[in-house]
Design a protein around this motif. Sequence first.
Motif, PDB file in Angstrom:
ATOM      1  N   GLU A  43      10.768   5.332  -4.817  1.00 28.23           N
ATOM      2  CA  GLU A  43      11.213   4.146  -5.212  1.00 28.23           C
ATOM      3  C   GLU A  43      12.393   4.087  -6.397  1.00 28.23           C
ATOM      4  O   GLU A  43      13.523   3.600  -6.095  1.00 28.23           O
ATOM      5  CB  GLU A  43      10.429   3.085  -5.396  1.00 28.23           C
ATOM      6  CG  GLU A  43      11.005   1.618  -5.508  1.00 28.23           C
ATOM      7  CD  GLU A  43      10.205   0.499  -5.624  1.00 28.23           C
ATOM      8  OE1 GLU A  43       9.382   0.737  -6.446  1.00 28.23           O
ATOM      9  OE2 GLU A  43      10.441  -0.529  -5.105  1.00 28.23           O
ATOM     10  N   PHE A  44      12.059   4.964  -7.490  1.00 25.69           N
ATOM     11  CA  PHE A  44      12.822   4.837  -8.624  1.00 25.69           C
ATOM     12  C   PHE A  44      13.186   6.469  -8.805  1.00 25.69           C
ATOM     13  O   PHE A  44      13.001   6.723 -10.068  1.00 25.69           O
ATOM     14  CB  PHE A  44      12.124   4.214  -9.977  1.00 25.69           C
ATOM     15  CG  PHE A  44      11.818   2.719  -9.340  1.00 25.69           C
ATOM     16  CD1 PHE A  44      12.956   1.860  -9.398  1.00 25.69           C
ATOM     17  CD2 PHE A  44      10.445   2.147  -9.355  1.00 25.69           C
ATOM     18  CE1 PHE A  44      12.747   0.386  -9.006  1.00 25.69           C
ATOM     19  CE2 PHE A  44      10.253   1.096  -9.402  1.00 25.69           C
ATOM     20  CZ  PHE A  44      11.443   0.138  -8.998  1.00 25.69           C
ATOM     21  N   ARG A  55      16.003   0.058 -15.420  1.00 25.14           N
ATOM     22  CA  ARG A  55      16.316  -0.190 -14.072  1.00 25.14           C
ATOM     23  C   ARG A  55      17.120  -1.186 -13.711  1.00 25.14           C
ATOM     24  O   ARG A  55      17.175  -2.336 -14.616  1.00 25.14           O
ATOM     25  CB  ARG A  55      15.076   0.022 -13.083  1.00 25.14           C
ATOM     26  CG  ARG A  55      14.412  -1.215 -13.248  1.00 25.14           C
ATOM     27  CD  ARG A  55      13.125  -1.625 -12.400  1.00 25.14           C
ATOM     28  NE  ARG A  55      12.390  -2.568 -12.295  1.00 25.14           N
ATOM     29  CZ  ARG A  55      11.330  -2.999 -11.971  1.00 25.14           C
ATOM     30  NH1 ARG A  55      10.621  -1.931 -11.047  1.00 25.14           N
ATOM     31  NH2 ARG A  55      10.797  -3.986 -11.956  1.00 25.14           N
ATOM     32  N   ASN A  92      15.392  -2.176  -4.782  1.00 24.73           N
ATOM     33  CA  ASN A  92      14.124  -2.927  -5.206  1.00 24.73           C
ATOM     34  C   ASN A  92      14.316  -4.158  -5.415  1.00 24.73           C
ATOM     35  O   ASN A  92      15.252  -4.340  -6.328  1.00 24.73           O
ATOM     36  CB  ASN A  92      13.346  -1.969  -6.202  1.00 24.73           C
ATOM     37  CG  ASN A  92      12.254  -2.788  -6.598  1.00 24.73           C
ATOM     38  OD1 ASN A  92      11.408  -3.118  -5.830  1.00 24.73           O
ATOM     39  ND2 ASN A  92      12.308  -3.156  -8.139  1.00 24.73           N
ATOM     40  N   GLU A  93      13.616  -5.030  -4.768  1.00 24.78           N
ATOM     41  CA  GLU A  93      13.705  -6.503  -5.306  1.00 24.78           C
ATOM     42  C   GLU A  93      15.271  -6.902  -5.579  1.00 24.78           C
ATOM     43  O   GLU A  93      15.619  -7.259  -6.712  1.00 24.78           O
ATOM     44  CB  GLU A  93      12.896  -6.913  -6.463  1.00 24.78           C
ATOM     45  CG  GLU A  93      11.523  -7.050  -6.317  1.00 24.78           C
ATOM     46  CD  GLU A  93      10.636  -7.506  -7.153  1.00 24.78           C
ATOM     47  OE1 GLU A  93      10.992  -7.304  -8.335  1.00 24.78           O
ATOM     48  OE2 GLU A  93       9.369  -8.066  -6.947  1.00 24.78           O
ATOM     49  N   TYR A 111       3.649 -12.008  -7.014  1.00 23.52           N
ATOM     50  CA  TYR A 111       2.769 -11.898  -8.030  1.00 23.52           C
ATOM     51  C   TYR A 111       2.280 -13.381  -8.353  1.00 23.52           C
ATOM     52  O   TYR A 111       3.140 -14.374  -8.579  1.00 23.52           O
ATOM     53  CB  TYR A 111       3.412 -11.370  -9.137  1.00 23.52           C
ATOM     54  CG  TYR A 111       3.901  -9.956  -8.896  1.00 23.52           C
ATOM     55  CD1 TYR A 111       3.181  -8.785  -9.353  1.00 23.52           C
ATOM     56  CD2 TYR A 111       5.033  -9.560  -7.945  1.00 23.52           C
ATOM     57  CE1 TYR A 111       3.077  -7.511  -9.000  1.00 23.52           C
ATOM     58  CE2 TYR A 111       5.312  -8.194  -7.902  1.00 23.52           C
ATOM     59  CZ  TYR A 111       4.129  -7.059  -8.133  1.00 23.52           C
ATOM     60  OH  TYR A 111       4.382  -5.669  -7.812  1.00 23.52           O
ATOM     61  N   GLU A 135       5.159  -6.063  -1.940  1.00 25.69           N
ATOM     62  CA  GLU A 135       4.247  -5.865  -3.215  1.00 25.69           C
ATOM     63  C   GLU A 135       3.446  -7.108  -3.229  1.00 25.69           C
ATOM     64  O   GLU A 135       3.904  -8.071  -3.108  1.00 25.69           O
ATOM     65  CB  GLU A 135       5.410  -5.818  -4.252  1.00 25.69           C
ATOM     66  CG  GLU A 135       5.987  -4.777  -4.400  1.00 25.69           C
ATOM     67  CD  GLU A 135       7.090  -4.798  -5.497  1.00 25.69           C
ATOM     68  OE1 GLU A 135       6.804  -5.396  -6.646  1.00 25.69           O
ATOM     69  OE2 GLU A 135       8.211  -4.476  -5.419  1.00 25.69           O
ATOM     70  N   TRP A 149       3.717  -7.772 -17.337  1.00 23.61           N
ATOM     71  CA  TRP A 149       4.928  -8.351 -17.770  1.00 23.61           C
ATOM     72  C   TRP A 149       4.990  -9.643 -18.095  1.00 23.61           C
ATOM     73  O   TRP A 149       6.096 -10.322 -18.196  1.00 23.61           O
ATOM     74  CB  TRP A 149       5.996  -7.774 -16.723  1.00 23.61           C
ATOM     75  CG  TRP A 149       5.705  -7.855 -15.332  1.00 23.61           C
ATOM     76  CD1 TRP A 149       5.233  -7.041 -14.709  1.00 23.61           C
ATOM     77  CD2 TRP A 149       5.654  -9.220 -14.701  1.00 23.61           C
ATOM     78  NE1 TRP A 149       4.595  -7.544 -13.314  1.00 23.61           N
ATOM     79  CE2 TRP A 149       5.004  -8.832 -13.415  1.00 23.61           C
ATOM     80  CE3 TRP A 149       6.124 -10.430 -14.775  1.00 23.61           C
ATOM     81  CZ2 TRP A 149       4.982  -9.974 -12.308  1.00 23.61           C
ATOM     82  CZ3 TRP A 149       5.879 -11.617 -13.919  1.00 23.61           C
ATOM     83  CH2 TRP A 149       5.501 -11.018 -12.705  1.00 23.61           C
ATOM     84  N   TYR A 202       1.626  -2.913  -5.077  1.00 26.20           N
ATOM     85  CA  TYR A 202       2.235  -2.332  -5.993  1.00 26.20           C
ATOM     86  C   TYR A 202       1.099  -2.155  -7.158  1.00 26.20           C
ATOM     87  O   TYR A 202       0.949  -3.087  -7.807  1.00 26.20           O
ATOM     88  CB  TYR A 202       3.448  -2.884  -6.875  1.00 26.20           C
ATOM     89  CG  TYR A 202       3.977  -2.470  -7.908  1.00 26.20           C
ATOM     90  CD1 TYR A 202       5.035  -1.133  -7.908  1.00 26.20           C
ATOM     91  CD2 TYR A 202       3.573  -2.412  -9.106  1.00 26.20           C
ATOM     92  CE1 TYR A 202       5.350  -0.684  -9.116  1.00 26.20           C
ATOM     93  CE2 TYR A 202       3.974  -1.932 -10.459  1.00 26.20           C
ATOM     94  CZ  TYR A 202       4.837  -0.527 -10.273  1.00 26.20           C
ATOM     95  OH  TYR A 202       5.370  -0.367 -11.241  1.00 26.20           O
ATOM     96  N   GLU A 215       5.372  -0.298 -17.711  1.00 25.12           N
ATOM     97  CA  GLU A 215       4.464  -1.040 -17.001  1.00 25.12           C
ATOM     98  C   GLU A 215       3.077  -0.506 -17.482  1.00 25.12           C
ATOM     99  O   GLU A 215       2.139  -0.446 -16.756  1.00 25.12           O
ATOM    100  CB  GLU A 215       4.704  -0.917 -15.709  1.00 25.12           C
ATOM    101  CG  GLU A 215       5.753  -1.902 -15.287  1.00 25.12           C
ATOM    102  CD  GLU A 215       6.479  -1.975 -14.029  1.00 25.12           C
ATOM    103  OE1 GLU A 215       6.045  -1.156 -13.020  1.00 25.12           O
ATOM    104  OE2 GLU A 215       7.147  -2.694 -13.554  1.00 25.12           O
ATOM    105  N   HIS A 235      -0.582  -2.250 -16.412  1.00 23.69           N
ATOM    106  CA  HIS A 235      -0.426  -2.753 -15.133  1.00 23.69           C
ATOM    107  C   HIS A 235      -1.564  -2.177 -14.458  1.00 23.69           C
ATOM    108  O   HIS A 235      -1.884  -1.075 -14.394  1.00 23.69           O
ATOM    109  CB  HIS A 235       1.008  -2.593 -14.628  1.00 23.69           C
ATOM    110  CG  HIS A 235       1.333  -3.452 -13.143  1.00 23.69           C
ATOM    111  ND1 HIS A 235       0.719  -3.306 -12.332  1.00 23.69           N
ATOM    112  CD2 HIS A 235       2.251  -4.212 -13.044  1.00 23.69           C
ATOM    113  CE1 HIS A 235       1.192  -4.204 -11.441  1.00 23.69           C
ATOM    114  NE2 HIS A 235       1.928  -4.738 -11.958  1.00 23.69           N
TER     115      HIS A 235
HETATM  116  C1  GAL Z   1       8.067  -5.961  -9.309  1.00 23.71           C
HETATM  117  C2  GAL Z   1       8.804  -4.792  -9.092  1.00 23.71           C
HETATM  118  C3  GAL Z   1       8.119  -3.380  -9.162  1.00 23.71           C
HETATM  119  C4  GAL Z   1       7.176  -3.505 -10.240  1.00 23.71           C
HETATM  120  C5  GAL Z   1       6.325  -4.655 -10.424  1.00 23.71           C
HETATM  121  C6  GAL Z   1       5.171  -4.839 -11.395  1.00 23.71           C
HETATM  122  O1  GAL Z   1       8.810  -7.247  -9.540  1.00 23.71           O
HETATM  123  O2  GAL Z   1       9.272  -4.886  -7.752  1.00 23.71           O
HETATM  124  O3  GAL Z   1       8.885  -2.350  -9.140  1.00 23.71           O
HETATM  125  O4  GAL Z   1       7.838  -3.356 -11.440  1.00 23.71           O
HETATM  126  O5  GAL Z   1       6.922  -6.011 -10.431  1.00 23.71           O
HETATM  127  O6  GAL Z   1       4.473  -5.802 -11.243  1.00 23.71           O
END
Ligand code: GAL
Length: 691
Positions: free
Chosen positions: A67-68, A134, A172-173, A295, A335, A343, A373, A383, A386
């Motif tokens: 992905e990255f 990113r 991504n997003e 999320y 995700e 975050w 994710y 992250e 996480h």
């Molecule tokens: C999303 C993002 C992912 C990751 C995730 C962390 O918004 O698409 O790459 O960063 O948050 O919760």
Amino acid sequence: MKHVISILTLTLLSHMLFPQEIGEYFPDQQLTTVGAYYYPEHWDESQWDRDLMKMAEMGFEFTHFAEFAWAQLEPEEGVYDFGWLDRAISLAAKHNLKVILCTSTATPPIWLVRKHPDILITNEDGTRYDHGSRQHASFSNEYYRTYSMKMIAELAKRYGEDKRVIGWQLDNEPHSTVDYGDDAHKRFRRWLKMKYKDIESLNHAWGTNFWSGTYNNFNEINLPKHRQWGMNLYQRLDHSRFCDEETATFLDEQAQTLRRHISPQQWITTNFIPMYDARFIGADKELDFISYTRYMVYGEHKGIGEKGYRVGEYSRIAMANDYFRPLSPLFGVMELQPGQVNWGTVNSQPLPGAVRLWLWHVFAGGSRFTCTYRFRAPIYGFEQYHYGIVGPDGVTPTSGGIEFQQFISEIELLRKNVSLLHQPEAYLKRKTAILYNPDNTVAIEQNKQTQHWNTEAHLLKYYRALKSFGAPVDFIREDTDFTAYRVIVVPAYQQMSLELINKLTSFAENGGNLVISCRSGHQNELGHLWEAKHAEPIYGLIGSEIAFYDLPQSFDPGIVEMEGNMYSWNSWGDILEPSIDTESWASYQGDFYAGKSAVTFHPLKEGSVTYVGADSQKGDLELEVLKKLYDRLEIPIESYPPGIIVEYRDGFGIAMNYSDSAYKIDLSKDTEILIGEKEIPTAGVLVWKIN
Ligand code: GAL
């Protein structure tokens, strides 16, 4: 968008464009499939086999790589290294995990950034982003686009015929990059020229006679400064449209590049954040389908009751499902939060059961896959902290990981019980549409008239009421065939063309029922007020005149009375004067316009138009109006308390509880329950077979 749908979903979608292609991407009998992101480049290669084996043992059926990883894929300009990805894909295949590949464009490598620093986003104040994060490159930068396509073409050549790879996720997003660089200026001017053809048309649309704003040619136009007070509203609106279109065309360009080299068996999607002001969602022309990311617990949503913040706000997955499905009959969730994130404002633990509840909810809304994710919790990088499916040791499943495992085994059970009778009649009878245009939302938000107004909150009042009825809801666009619905809600639709007003009128005249809410129809499609009485072109449709609108202070909320009940409001109120054949359902109280109508009902030939002039504080007025209407139309509705969601798909009923107390659902005695109990605890799920 190229729609690819399955037979089970076809009947649901009779109002949609017929798919250009019926694919076999996600077989019907599979119902759904679950996967997890894995970043081989983050871990010692000696651990990949162990990790992917564990993923497969836990029941995951696919994984998601690269992905990255642009820096690892193309460490130097034109020098590609696919060895590591080859080995990772082989290991995934060894454990029967299918692979989704990503295009990695969200993280340009340092050699590219230093060679062409103008790929970095330039902010409104002239400062520029730098390497180290990113999504810091601009979709409007020609170098960024060119280098992205070169790298994507190499990836596609390498894996486009690889049967272990099922599909591709772009970027991504993706969201709009607002860039003030030179290329963005050039492209904006070009875009304006394409749109308006001549400068006079632009001057007219932007109303530039106001404040000496007139332009002589397109080269004089700059990107608008959004922070500059009083900046031309239409220029700002066009700028945000332009940025959204840059996103859509960047995705389309990626898809076209892939498509030159990949087999038709591999699909192409991307993972949008459900943003209801984003015009690029669904605007691409080349993707096979779209997916979303969600999320639920990160400190921003209170949910229901004291601990509701651990479960999340119940309409968030519901609305994402109902928004994406009509745009993309085949959709998935790319995700879904496996546990705590890093975050948010407060990264609380989700309530035990909540992760599984969300999984069921995306499934209930029609999703064909869910990915999380991520598999392993990261031990370094932005992250850190996480959660993953397994924790920082790389092997111990987290509580969320165990809930994913449980869901996967429950789906196994369902796969043995798939039936073709998918949705009960009463459920289908209450199917309702919401007419929605994100462009309208942006326009309203930039010119609100009262700080108490919130477009999304207004929409949610109607949406939540409909979900409490147990109604399947589709968000539709102006070009949808309206006749597939008995009721269409049209909330705060500020800009209406005469063409739309005619389409709505003929829908109602032919037996359709509209619920139109306040601040609709004030403006034409250019965003100008009508040169007429306020909102006059909709008077015939709603059967009322709008004498004026009022915007009270928060310390002096207004009251609307309907059938003896009082409802408070303090954002927007249209004061209505119904015509002779229009019923008044509610009236304002306690101000200089006391006694005037707030809600009207206009029988229009075979159908009707209900106009709700006030935006209530709690959404209770909207609920009562909708109840009265559905009662009158003899549409069978449920009365679920807030936080209870019930949906049907593929022969199953699924009830979910986001509320703070147990909920006992009323099911007939002979219902065959597959999962759970009739008394559904907080964060609990009940699944039964439809008879
Ligand atoms: C999303 C993002 C992912 C990751 C995730 C962390 O918004 O698409 O790459 O960063 O948050 O919760």
